[in-house]
Write a protein that holds these residues in place. Structure first.
Motif, mmCIF file in Angstrom:
data_model
loop_
_atom_site.group_PDB
_atom_site.id
_atom_site.type_symbol
_atom_site.label_atom_id
_atom_site.label_comp_id
_atom_site.label_asym_id
_atom_site.label_seq_id
_atom_site.Cartn_x
_atom_site.Cartn_y
_atom_site.Cartn_z
ATOM 1 N N TRP A 1 0.838 -1.190 0.000
ATOM 2 C CA TRP A 1 0.000 0.000 0.000
ATOM 3 C C TRP A 1 0.877 1.246 0.000
ATOM 4 O O TRP A 1 1.804 1.361 0.795
ATOM 5 N N SER A 2 0.553 2.192 -0.855
ATOM 6 C CA SER A 2 1.276 3.465 -0.870
ATOM 7 C C SER A 2 0.722 4.371 0.231
ATOM 8 O O SER A 2 -0.362 4.123 0.779
ATOM 9 N N GLU B 1 -0.473 7.263 -0.273
ATOM 10 C CA GLU B 1 -1.713 7.825 -0.817
ATOM 11 C C GLU B 1 -2.879 6.854 -0.640
ATOM 12 O O GLU B 1 -3.991 7.256 -0.270
ATOM 13 N N GLU B 2 -2.645 5.566 -0.896
ATOM 14 C CA GLU B 2 -3.715 4.578 -0.726
ATOM 15 C C GLU B 2 -4.141 4.489 0.741
ATOM 16 O O GLU B 2 -5.332 4.366 1.037
ATOM 17 N N SER B 3 -3.182 4.570 1.652
ATOM 18 C CA SER B 3 -3.510 4.550 3.082
ATOM 19 C C SER B 3 -4.326 5.778 3.464
ATOM 20 O O SER B 3 -5.286 5.680 4.237
ATOM 21 N N LEU C 1 -7.825 5.330 2.127
ATOM 22 C CA LEU C 1 -8.546 4.379 2.971
ATOM 23 C C LEU C 1 -9.037 5.080 4.239
ATOM 24 O O LEU C 1 -10.188 4.888 4.652
ATOM 25 N N TYR D 1 -13.588 3.253 -1.563
ATOM 26 C CA TYR D 1 -12.139 3.177 -1.813
ATOM 27 C C TYR D 1 -11.856 2.819 -3.279
ATOM 28 O O TYR D 1 -11.079 3.486 -3.960
ATOM 29 N N ASN D 2 -12.483 1.766 -3.765
ATOM 30 C CA ASN D 2 -12.213 1.292 -5.127
ATOM 31 C C ASN D 2 -12.642 2.296 -6.194
ATOM 32 O O ASN D 2 -12.129 2.274 -7.312
ATOM 33 N N VAL E 1 -9.292 4.664 -6.642
ATOM 34 C CA VAL E 1 -7.950 4.147 -6.929
ATOM 35 C C VAL E 1 -7.971 3.259 -8.171
ATOM 36 O O VAL E 1 -9.021 2.789 -8.583
ATOM 37 N N GLU F 1 -5.847 0.381 -8.450
ATOM 38 C CA GLU F 1 -5.739 -1.015 -8.012
ATOM 39 C C GLU F 1 -6.901 -1.347 -7.081
ATOM 40 O O GLU F 1 -6.985 -0.857 -5.967
ATOM 41 N N ARG G 1 -9.201 -3.353 -4.527
ATOM 42 C CA ARG G 1 -8.910 -4.195 -3.359
ATOM 43 C C ARG G 1 -10.167 -4.935 -2.927
ATOM 44 O O ARG G 1 -11.284 -4.442 -3.049
#
Length: 121
Positions: free
Chosen positions: A2-3, A5-7, A10, A40-41, A44, A46, A48
Motif C-alpha cells: 500500500w502506498s 496515498e492509498e492509506s 482508505l 475506496y475502489n 484508486v 488497483e 482491493r
C-alpha cells in the motif's frame, strides 16, 4: 503493498462511512466494509477486496491509536514555545522507540485525528 496515498484514501473512506449517519458503524461488519470498499475502489486504480481493506485498516488503526496517545501525552506536557514540527519530531521518535518501527501513517493520521475514537469495526 500500500502506498501512502492509498492509506490516506482508505482513512478518508473509513471516516466518511463512520461519520455518515445513514451508514455509521451500527451495521454489520460486512455491510460497513462493503461500503468502505466501494468508496475506496472508486478512487484508486488497483482494486482491493473487502478483506484486504479491513485488514489494512485494522493494522493502520492500531498504529494510529498508539500515535494519537503519544501525541496527546506530549502535546499536553509540552513546554510553551514549541511548534507543531517540534511536537511531531518528538512523537515520531517516541513511537519508534516504543514500537521499534517507524510511524508510516502520518497522512492517514491527519485525516482521522479529529474523528471520534478509532475502531477497527
Amino acid at each position: 503493498m500500500w502506498s501512502d496515498e492509498e492509506s490516506r484514501i482508505l482513512a478518508e473512506c473509513w471516516m466518511r462511512a463512520t461519520l455518515n449517519p445513514d451508514i455509521g458503524n451500527s451495521q454489520s461488519h460486512s455491510s460497513f466494509w462493503g461500503t468502505v470498499r466501494q468508496d475506496y475502489n472508486s478512487k484508486v486504480r488497483e482494486q482491493r477486496r473487502m478483506d484486504q481493506i479491513s485488514d489494512k485498516w485494522t493494522k493502520m488503526a492500531n498504529d494510529i491509536m498508539l500515535f494519537v496517545a503519544l501525541y496527546e501525552r506530549l502535546v499536553n506536557h509540552w513546554l510553551s514555545g514549541a511548534n507543531d514540527n517540534d511536537i511531531m519530531v518528538s512523537v515520531k521518535k517516541a513511537f519508534r522507540e516504543q514500537q521499534k518501527k517507524v510511524f508510516v501513517y502520518e497522512d492517514a493520521w491527519r485525516v482521522v485525528r479529529e474523528c471520534p475514537p478509532i475502531s477497527s469495526v
